[in-house]
Design a protein around this motif. Structure first.
Motif, PDB file in Angstrom:
ATOM      1  N   ILE A  89       0.857  -1.184   0.000  1.00 37.81           N
ATOM      2  CA  ILE A  89       0.000   0.000   0.000  1.00 37.81           C
ATOM      3  C   ILE A  89       0.895   1.236   0.000  1.00 37.81           C
ATOM      4  O   ILE A  89       1.739   1.401   0.892  1.00 37.81           O
ATOM      5  CB  ILE A  89      -0.924   0.022   1.225  1.00 37.81           C
ATOM      6  N   ALA A  90       0.737   2.090  -0.992  1.00 37.18           N
ATOM      7  CA  ALA A  90       1.548   3.299  -1.111  1.00 37.18           C
ATOM      8  C   ALA A  90       0.698   4.524  -0.839  1.00 37.18           C
ATOM      9  O   ALA A  90      -0.451   4.608  -1.295  1.00 37.18           O
ATOM     10  CB  ALA A  90       2.162   3.389  -2.510  1.00 37.18           C
ATOM     11  N   ASP A  91       1.257   5.450  -0.104  1.00 39.86           N
ATOM     12  CA  ASP A  91       0.601   6.731   0.154  1.00 39.86           C
ATOM     13  C   ASP A  91       0.815   7.623  -1.061  1.00 39.86           C
ATOM     14  O   ASP A  91       1.940   8.048  -1.347  1.00 39.86           O
ATOM     15  CB  ASP A  91       1.204   7.362   1.412  1.00 39.86           C
ATOM     16  N   ALA A  92      -0.248   7.912  -1.782  1.00 41.57           N
ATOM     17  CA  ALA A  92      -0.132   8.678  -3.029  1.00 41.57           C
ATOM     18  C   ALA A  92       0.302  10.119  -2.793  1.00 41.57           C
ATOM     19  O   ALA A  92       0.759  10.794  -3.718  1.00 41.57           O
ATOM     20  CB  ALA A  92      -1.449   8.651  -3.787  1.00 41.57           C
ATOM     21  N   ALA A  93       0.163  10.600  -1.550  1.00 41.60           N
ATOM     22  CA  ALA A  93       0.550  11.981  -1.261  1.00 41.60           C
ATOM     23  C   ALA A  93       2.058  12.106  -1.051  1.00 41.60           C
ATOM     24  O   ALA A  93       2.601  13.213  -1.090  1.00 41.60           O
ATOM     25  CB  ALA A  93      -0.178  12.488  -0.026  1.00 41.60           C
ATOM     26  N   ARG A  94       2.722  10.998  -0.831  1.00 43.94           N
ATOM     27  CA  ARG A  94       4.167  11.037  -0.591  1.00 43.94           C
ATOM     28  C   ARG A  94       4.919  11.178  -1.911  1.00 43.94           C
ATOM     29  O   ARG A  94       4.648  10.452  -2.866  1.00 43.94           O
ATOM     30  CB  ARG A  94       4.616   9.761   0.118  1.00 43.94           C
ATOM     31  N   ARG A  95       5.859  12.115  -1.965  1.00 37.94           N
ATOM     32  CA  ARG A  95       6.644  12.329  -3.183  1.00 37.94           C
ATOM     33  C   ARG A  95       7.847  11.379  -3.185  1.00 37.94           C
ATOM     34  O   ARG A  95       8.722  11.487  -2.327  1.00 37.94           O
ATOM     35  CB  ARG A  95       7.124  13.777  -3.240  1.00 37.94           C
ATOM     36  N   PRO A  96       7.918  10.454  -4.135  1.00 34.20           N
ATOM     37  CA  PRO A  96       9.014   9.490  -4.148  1.00 34.20           C
ATOM     38  C   PRO A  96      10.371  10.171  -4.340  1.00 34.20           C
ATOM     39  O   PRO A  96      10.488  11.200  -5.015  1.00 34.20           O
ATOM     40  CB  PRO A  96       8.684   8.582  -5.341  1.00 34.20           C
ATOM     41  N   LYS A  97      11.406   9.566  -3.753  1.00 33.63           N
ATOM     42  CA  LYS A  97      12.767  10.086  -3.860  1.00 33.63           C
ATOM     43  C   LYS A  97      13.567   9.215  -4.818  1.00 33.63           C
ATOM     44  O   LYS A  97      13.500   7.983  -4.750  1.00 33.63           O
ATOM     45  CB  LYS A  97      13.435  10.102  -2.485  1.00 33.63           C
ATOM     46  N   ILE A  98      14.323   9.881  -5.707  1.00 31.26           N
ATOM     47  CA  ILE A  98      15.104   9.136  -6.692  1.00 31.26           C
ATOM     48  C   ILE A  98      16.551   9.606  -6.715  1.00 31.26           C
ATOM     49  O   ILE A  98      16.864  10.749  -6.412  1.00 31.26           O
ATOM     50  CB  ILE A  98      14.499   9.265  -8.107  1.00 31.26           C
ATOM     51  N   ILE A  99      17.433   8.672  -7.074  1.00 31.34           N
ATOM     52  CA  ILE A  99      18.837   8.958  -7.344  1.00 31.34           C
ATOM     53  C   ILE A  99      19.060   8.684  -8.824  1.00 31.34           C
ATOM     54  O   ILE A  99      18.680   7.613  -9.326  1.00 31.34           O
ATOM     55  CB  ILE A  99      19.766   8.073  -6.499  1.00 31.34           C
ATOM     56  N   VAL A 100      19.637   9.631  -9.538  1.00 33.59           N
ATOM     57  CA  VAL A 100      19.911   9.460 -10.968  1.00 33.59           C
ATOM     58  C   VAL A 100      21.413   9.301 -11.159  1.00 33.59           C
ATOM     59  O   VAL A 100      22.200  10.111 -10.662  1.00 33.59           O
ATOM     60  CB  VAL A 100      19.400  10.651 -11.800  1.00 33.59           C
ATOM     61  N   MET A 101      21.794   8.251 -11.874  1.00 34.30           N
ATOM     62  CA  MET A 101      23.200   8.001 -12.184  1.00 34.30           C
ATOM     63  C   MET A 101      23.433   8.226 -13.674  1.00 34.30           C
ATOM     64  O   MET A 101      22.616   7.816 -14.509  1.00 34.30           O
ATOM     65  CB  MET A 101      23.584   6.579 -11.781  1.00 34.30           C
ATOM     66  N   VAL A 102      24.526   8.907 -14.002  1.00 36.50           N
ATOM     67  CA  VAL A 102      24.782   9.299 -15.384  1.00 36.50           C
ATOM     68  C   VAL A 102      26.285   9.304 -15.621  1.00 36.50           C
ATOM     69  O   VAL A 102      27.072   9.485 -14.680  1.00 36.50           O
ATOM     70  CB  VAL A 102      24.179  10.706 -15.660  1.00 36.50           C
ATOM     71  N   SER A 103      26.686   9.104 -16.867  1.00 28.86           N
ATOM     72  CA  SER A 103      28.097   9.240 -17.224  1.00 28.86           C
ATOM     73  C   SER A 103      28.265  10.531 -18.015  1.00 28.86           C
ATOM     74  O   SER A 103      27.985  11.592 -17.491  1.00 28.86           O
ATOM     75  CB  SER A 103      28.585   8.007 -17.993  1.00 28.86           C
TER      76      SER A 103
END
Length: 293
Positions: A89-103
């Motif tokens: 069950i995910a809380d839709a109000a929560r803003r997901p956190k992401i890490i982006v990896m790039v070269s």
């Protein structure tokens, strides 16, 4: 209103995903419990894999103001236990956190940042990680922490541990390989399975590994594409989330293939990230179930 649900003046919103052996009564059991706590279903998708007899379902619903996630979990527990569901069950109000990896190629990174800025992607970039310093200015402009970690044979394990620590410390929900040109170890791939998405510049399963556009050009293909998939220990063989192709001709060079592919890669990765963050992707062995809108 059930106990522990207090009114705050704002409707609560959640997404339920579940999978279990297919059997009669699953939908009725779940929706009955949701109705009992005052929920209103706003979107519902389901799929039965006839080969494995596995049932998948995604339900987006709202509830009374102040409804808590743990209250929803308690309400659904009888149905979950009865059918042996693997549920989240995910809380839709929560803003997901992401890490982006790039070269060095930053087109997919820039597209992600733009889609977040305009609101199409609901996410917070908590860090950008790179084995080069080319994107440091982009991170600074966006107020994002930048980690320049050079990766060599003798320090790869150390740098991957730093990534694991960063995921833990930031609470990141997802790691995105936006043309990060390093092969992750089996250990890291297994540890973060289902939480790392890669964009491969080929229409998999064709042309795996390095320089796929040049491989495609050498074979004289008429279509090139890009594939967003979950990372697994098997290189470029993880469960596929999203793909797209575009027509090419004999008159185009390998560099033309690369240029055409940049746009495809950016679009495909952004769509895959959006579907993952909205809990629309469910793992089904070596495949995925993707519930589009």
């Amino acid at each position: 209103m059930p106990a522990n649900l207090t009114s705050t003046g704002t409707a609560a919103a959640f997404v339920l995903t579940l999978a279990c052996d297919d059997q009669p009564g699953i939908v009725a059991a779940v929706t009955t419990e949701l109705a009992a706590i005052g929920s209103n279903i706003v979107e519902s998708n389901q799929f039965r894999d006839v080969e494995t007899n596995c049932f998948f379902m995604r339900i987006a619903f709202t509830g009374p103001a102040g409804m808590a996630r743990d209250g929803v979990e308690r309400a659904l527990k009888p149905a979950i236990d009865r059918f042996g569901m693997r549920a989240a069950i995910a809380d839709a109000a929560r803003r997901p956190k992401i890490i982006v990896m790039v070269s060095r190629f930053d087109h997919a990174l820039l597209h992600l940042l733009y889609q977040i800025r305009v609101g199409w992607l609901n996410a917070e970039v908590v860090a950008i990680v790179s084995n080069h310093d080319d994107s440091a200015g982009t991170a600074e402009l966006g107020g994002i922490d930048y980690h320049h970690w050079k990766v060599m044979k003798d320090n790869k394990a150390e740098q991957e541990q730093r990534l694991i620590d960063l995921v833990r410390d930031t609470g990141a929900d997802l790691v995105i390989l936006a043309r990060y040109m390093q092969v992750l170890s089996d250990t890291l791939s297994k540890r973060l399975y289902g939480r790392i998405i890669n964009i491969h510049h080929s229409f998999l399963p064709s042309f795996k590994g390095a320089k796929p556009y040049h491989q495609a050009h050498a074979r004289g293909v008429k279509l090139i594409g890009a594939t967003a998939h979950y990372v697994t220990p098997d290189l470029d063989e993880g469960p596929i989330i999203e793909q797209e192709t575009e027509r090419v001709t004999h008159a185009m060079s390998a560099d033309d293939f690369v240029a055409t592919g940049r746009d495809i890669e950016s679009r495909v990765l952004a769509r895959a990230v959006k579907m993952h963050l909205e809990n629309r992707v469910m793992l089904n062995g070596h495949r995925t179930v993707v519930f589009t809108q």
